[in-house]
Write a protein that holds these residues in place. Sequence first.
Motif, short mmCIF file in Angstrom:
data_model
loop_
_atom_site.label_atom_id
_atom_site.label_comp_id
_atom_site.label_asym_id
_atom_site.label_seq_id
_atom_site.Cartn_x
_atom_site.Cartn_y
_atom_site.Cartn_z
N ASP A 99 -7.16 8.50 61.21
CA ASP A 99 -7.29 7.62 60.05
C ASP A 99 -7.50 8.46 58.80
O ASP A 99 -7.91 9.62 58.88
CB ASP A 99 -8.45 6.63 60.23
CG ASP A 99 -8.36 5.47 59.26
OD1 ASP A 99 -7.23 5.08 58.91
OD2 ASP A 99 -9.40 4.97 58.85
N VAL A 100 -7.18 7.86 57.66
CA VAL A 100 -7.29 8.55 56.37
C VAL A 100 -8.13 7.70 55.43
O VAL A 100 -7.93 6.49 55.33
CB VAL A 100 -5.90 8.80 55.75
CG1 VAL A 100 -6.05 9.51 54.40
CG2 VAL A 100 -5.03 9.61 56.69
N ASN A 101 -9.06 8.34 54.77
CA ASN A 101 -9.90 7.69 53.76
C ASN A 101 -9.71 8.44 52.45
O ASN A 101 -10.09 9.60 52.34
CB ASN A 101 -11.36 7.73 54.23
CG ASN A 101 -12.36 7.62 53.09
OD1 ASN A 101 -12.06 7.06 52.04
ND2 ASN A 101 -13.54 8.18 53.30
N GLU A 102 -9.10 7.79 51.48
CA GLU A 102 -8.86 8.43 50.19
C GLU A 102 -9.76 7.80 49.13
O GLU A 102 -9.47 6.75 48.59
CB GLU A 102 -7.40 8.32 49.77
CG GLU A 102 -7.10 9.08 48.49
CD GLU A 102 -5.62 9.13 48.16
OE1 GLU A 102 -5.28 9.59 47.05
OE2 GLU A 102 -4.80 8.71 49.00
N GLY A 103 -10.88 8.46 48.87
CA GLY A 103 -11.78 8.02 47.82
C GLY A 103 -12.52 6.73 48.09
O GLY A 103 -13.16 6.18 47.18
N GLU A 104 -12.50 6.22 49.31
CA GLU A 104 -13.19 4.96 49.60
C GLU A 104 -14.71 5.13 49.62
O GLU A 104 -15.45 4.21 49.27
CB GLU A 104 -12.74 4.40 50.94
CG GLU A 104 -11.28 3.96 50.98
CD GLU A 104 -10.89 3.49 52.37
OE1 GLU A 104 -11.36 2.41 52.78
OE2 GLU A 104 -10.13 4.20 53.05
N TRP A 105 -15.15 6.29 50.06
CA TRP A 105 -16.59 6.55 50.12
C TRP A 105 -17.03 7.44 48.96
O TRP A 105 -17.88 7.06 48.16
CB TRP A 105 -16.94 7.19 51.46
CG TRP A 105 -18.39 7.57 51.59
CD1 TRP A 105 -19.45 6.99 50.97
CD2 TRP A 105 -18.92 8.62 52.40
NE1 TRP A 105 -20.62 7.60 51.33
CE2 TRP A 105 -20.34 8.61 52.21
CE3 TRP A 105 -18.36 9.55 53.26
CZ2 TRP A 105 -21.17 9.51 52.87
CZ3 TRP A 105 -19.20 10.45 53.92
CH2 TRP A 105 -20.58 10.42 53.72
N ILE A 106 -16.42 8.60 48.84
CA ILE A 106 -16.76 9.55 47.77
C ILE A 106 -15.54 9.68 46.86
O ILE A 106 -14.47 10.09 47.31
CB ILE A 106 -17.16 10.91 48.35
CG1 ILE A 106 -18.39 10.76 49.25
CG2 ILE A 106 -17.45 11.90 47.22
CD1 ILE A 106 -18.79 12.02 49.98
N ASN A 107 -15.71 9.30 45.62
CA ASN A 107 -14.60 9.32 44.67
C ASN A 107 -13.99 10.72 44.57
O ASN A 107 -14.68 11.72 44.42
CB ASN A 107 -15.10 8.87 43.29
CG ASN A 107 -13.96 8.68 42.32
OD1 ASN A 107 -12.88 8.22 42.68
ND2 ASN A 107 -14.19 9.04 41.06
N GLY A 108 -12.65 10.78 44.68
CA GLY A 108 -11.94 12.03 44.55
C GLY A 108 -11.85 12.85 45.82
O GLY A 108 -11.26 13.94 45.81
N LEU A 109 -12.42 12.34 46.92
CA LEU A 109 -12.40 13.07 48.19
C LEU A 109 -11.55 12.33 49.21
O LEU A 109 -11.73 11.14 49.44
CB LEU A 109 -13.82 13.22 48.73
CG LEU A 109 -13.99 14.15 49.95
CD1 LEU A 109 -13.85 15.61 49.51
CD2 LEU A 109 -15.34 13.92 50.62
N THR A 110 -10.59 13.05 49.80
CA THR A 110 -9.79 12.49 50.88
C THR A 110 -10.25 13.08 52.20
O THR A 110 -10.48 14.29 52.30
CB THR A 110 -8.30 12.79 50.67
OG1 THR A 110 -7.83 12.07 49.53
CG2 THR A 110 -7.46 12.37 51.88
N VAL A 111 -10.40 12.23 53.21
CA VAL A 111 -10.86 12.66 54.52
C VAL A 111 -9.90 12.15 55.59
O VAL A 111 -9.54 10.96 55.59
CB VAL A 111 -12.28 12.14 54.83
CG1 VAL A 111 -12.72 12.61 56.21
CG2 VAL A 111 -13.26 12.60 53.76
N VAL B 108 -16.24 2.09 55.46
CA VAL B 108 -15.34 2.61 54.44
C VAL B 108 -14.94 4.07 54.69
O VAL B 108 -14.54 4.77 53.77
CB VAL B 108 -15.96 2.49 53.03
CG1 VAL B 108 -16.12 1.04 52.64
CG2 VAL B 108 -17.31 3.22 52.95
N THR B 109 -15.05 4.52 55.92
CA THR B 109 -14.68 5.91 56.22
C THR B 109 -13.71 5.96 57.40
O THR B 109 -13.67 5.06 58.23
CB THR B 109 -15.91 6.76 56.57
OG1 THR B 109 -16.55 6.23 57.74
CG2 THR B 109 -16.90 6.80 55.42
N ALA B 110 -12.96 7.04 57.45
CA ALA B 110 -12.00 7.23 58.53
C ALA B 110 -12.72 7.34 59.88
O ALA B 110 -12.31 6.71 60.87
CB ALA B 110 -11.16 8.48 58.27
#
Length: 236
Positions: free
Chosen positions: A171-183, A135-137
């Motif tokens: 890749d982009v991870n928007e809140g998939e792992w930590i709510n409210g955090l985009t990576v 679930v992370t970029a």
Amino acid sequence: MERSGTVDKAVRALEALHSSGGSASLAELAARLRMPKATLHRLLASLAVHALVEQDGEGRYRLGVGLIRLGLGAQALDPVARVARPELEQAARAFGETFFLVAARGGRLVVLDKAEGTGLLRAAPTVGAEVPVDVTASGRLYLAHAPELVGADAGRAAPRAVQQARKRGYDVNEGEWINGLTVIAAPVLARGGLHGCVACAAASPNLRGQRLEAAVRHTRDAAESVARSLQGESKR
């Protein structure tokens, strides 16, 4: 591989202290670990001799300074972390958000280093934290380029997302792992392999539109600079 039960117990005790949020009593740790107090007390006493744990004035246990020494020593010896450090710092200064180095070690993805941004907010996770693969970029980039290094979790990520990460080069991870955090993560590809990922993390509202595009650019530039350094090339 033959394992040592004592070492396993010691590692579990250290991890329990780490997750306690500061300190814990002997009774609290024994209950959490489901370990006899006498056994745990002897274990903690041995760890304390090496400054891996310490007690405060109330007798509560916390992680010791010896772990900092060992952690910084391991970080300093890691060739990718050494090369990446100045790039992370430069990117954090230039863009103002937090940049990480994530890499596979021992079959797990971990945060090897972190350079904080200039803003008031500090982005999780911490150095040494384990990063989930599916679930992370950074995880999807590892599945795209080096699944054998994180094979245990390979089946849980969406194949289309993995293919997309490989195709676009980040890749982009928007809140998939930590709510409210985009990576945003970009791979460090050098000498024919994947050596880690540079990642930029910020509160999701801070990474929208042109700001997101700029984050992608800074992240990819930093990852490419690390790759060139690993290959012995000079910066462009």
